[in-house]
Design an enzyme around this catalytic site. Structure first.
Site, PDB file in Angstrom:
ATOM      1  N   CYS A 157       5.019 -16.522   0.193  1.00  0.00           N
ATOM      2  CA  CYS A 157       5.489 -15.541  -0.392  1.00  0.00           C
ATOM      3  C   CYS A 157       3.786 -14.419  -0.613  1.00  0.00           C
ATOM      4  O   CYS A 157       2.877 -15.369  -0.187  1.00  0.00           O
ATOM      5  CB  CYS A 157       5.442 -14.846  -1.802  1.00  0.00           C
ATOM      6  SG  CYS A 157       5.205 -13.844  -2.940  1.00  0.00           S
ATOM      7  N   CYS A 184       5.782  -9.260   3.837  1.00  0.00           N
ATOM      8  CA  CYS A 184       6.065  -9.710   3.068  1.00  0.00           C
ATOM      9  C   CYS A 184       8.109 -10.160   3.655  1.00  0.00           C
ATOM     10  O   CYS A 184       8.195  -9.718   4.509  1.00  0.00           O
ATOM     11  CB  CYS A 184       7.122  -8.333   2.608  1.00  0.00           C
ATOM     12  SG  CYS A 184       7.661  -8.523   0.829  1.00  0.00           S
TER      13      CYS A 184
HETATM   14  N1  DGL Z   1       8.015 -12.298  -0.583  1.00  0.00           N
HETATM   15  C1  DGL Z   1       7.221 -11.413  -1.657  1.00  0.00           C
HETATM   16  C2  DGL Z   1       5.671 -11.683  -0.198  1.00  0.00           C
HETATM   17  O1  DGL Z   1       6.318 -11.950   0.600  1.00  0.00           O
HETATM   18  C3  DGL Z   1       6.938 -10.634  -2.386  1.00  0.00           C
HETATM   19  C4  DGL Z   1       7.751  -9.250  -3.178  1.00  0.00           C
HETATM   20  C5  DGL Z   1       7.834  -8.998  -4.058  1.00  0.00           C
HETATM   21  O2  DGL Z   1       8.474 -10.165  -5.269  1.00  0.00           O
HETATM   22  O3  DGL Z   1       7.100  -8.106  -4.419  1.00  0.00           O
HETATM   23  O4  DGL Z   1       5.343 -11.259  -0.178  1.00  0.00           O
END
Ligand code: DGL
Length: 322
Positions: free
Chosen positions: A70, A178
């Site tokens: 993430c 993301c």
């Molecule tokens: N998947 C996450 C990232 O790579 C974040 C998404 C979220 O929860 O806003 O930033």
């Protein structure tokens, strides 16, 4: 050795999916913080607290290393996580350096969550680059992904409208900052001019994991990954390195053409290739890998596990798109 992946939701499955292809005989844990997704619109302090809880849970389940799959949690909480736990914690950063090194004669467009875009970590990273780097926060894309809306008219309209704010013809690459955005590669590919490359940070993250763990991970093709990881790291310094790394992994899987097609089948292209063990709560995958899934600390029921397989299949289809 247990290796854990953590994300606010289903985005980090894109990193897990690649790990399932690359490695063999590994025990994985996957934690999606479904009770608190999205992270990208929360405060930094809140994400630090949630990330400490999530990684604490994974360590209590025996994780020997944790991949923060993430970008948002990495941006907000990686120092706190490394300070709090003794296991290796591998973060995930938008691959803007790779984009600049590979296609830097043209501008890079980074798409990410609002928190990642506003973060100091990104400002430092971009500040070191010579390449012109534009950024765009796309919080609704996380929501679309979580609601399993991958190519609806609303998704198309949102992406067309947001991307129209930029001179796309001038771009060299689009960086997916993301992990949730990997689900939309096909739509992005259609909207972007064909010369624009789509880059994610998955290879770099897995290369770092392999380097951290030394000989602790085996490649699916039977090679010792620690040796290859060194090669990957060296290649990353070259133009197009991160993409090469994934190509290398495929090349390795496909060094014997029949082996590759067999692995492709086993890799999830066929329905029912995975097996669920009701006693351990683990899903067994080809290559001798297993995964235990958790939503905010709770084991998944059969319907949720079925959905995970749907996500992994979509990610598999998105994998070749760049
Ligand atoms: N998947 C996450 C990232 O790579 C974040 C998404 C979220 O929860 O806003 O930033």
């Amino acid at each position: 050795m247990k290796i854990a992946f953590f994300d606010s939701g289903i985005g980090g499955l894109s990193v897990l999916a690649e790990a399932l292809r690359r490695f063999s005989g590994a025990e994985f844990l996957y934690f999606a913080d479904e009770d608190h997704v999205p992270y990208g619109t929360k405060s930094r302090a809140e994400i630090v607290r949630l990330s400490l809880d999530a990684v604490g849970f994974l360590v209590s389940r025996g994780a020997d290393a944790v991949v923060v799959a993430c970008n948002t949690a990495t941006s907000a909480a990686i120092s706190e996580l490394r300070g709090a736990f003794s296991v290796p914690v591998i973060g995930m950063e938008p691959a803007v350096k790779l984009a600049a090194d590979s296609f830097g004669t043209r501008p890079t467009l980074l798409i990410a969550t609002p928190l990642t875009i506003a973060g100091e970590k990104l400002a430092r990273l971009v500040g070191r680059l010579e390449c012109e780097t534009w950024s765009l926060a796309l919080p609704r894309l996380v929501k679309f992904a979580q609601e399993l809306e991958f190519d609806s008219p609303a998704v198309w309209a949102y992406l067309r409208e947001e991307l129209a704010k930029f001179e796309l013809e001038r771009l060299g690459s689009l960086v997916l900052g993301c992990t949730h955005f990997n689900y939309f590669k096909d739509v992005l590919r259609e909207i972007l001019p064909s010369h624009v490359r789509i880059i994610d940070g998955i290879d770099g993250t897995l290369n770092r994991l392999a380097s951290e763990l030394g000989g602790g991970l085996k490649l699916a093709c039977g090679e010792d990954f620690s040796e290859l990881a060194c090669k990957f790291d060296a290649e990353e310094l070259d133009a197009g390195g991160g993409q090469n790394a994934r190509g290398k992994s495929r090349q390795c899987e496909g060094s014997d053409e029949s082996a590759r097609s067999e692995q492709g089948k086993k890799g999830g292209d066929e329905q029912g290739a995975e097996e669920y063990d009701g006693n351990s709560g683990k899903i067994y995958y080809p290559n001798g890998n297993s995964v235990e899934y958790f939503y905010s600390g709770r084991a998944l029921d059969a319907a949720q596990l079925h959905k995970i397989e749907v996500f992994l299949k979509r990610l598999d289809a998105m994998r070749e798109i760049n």
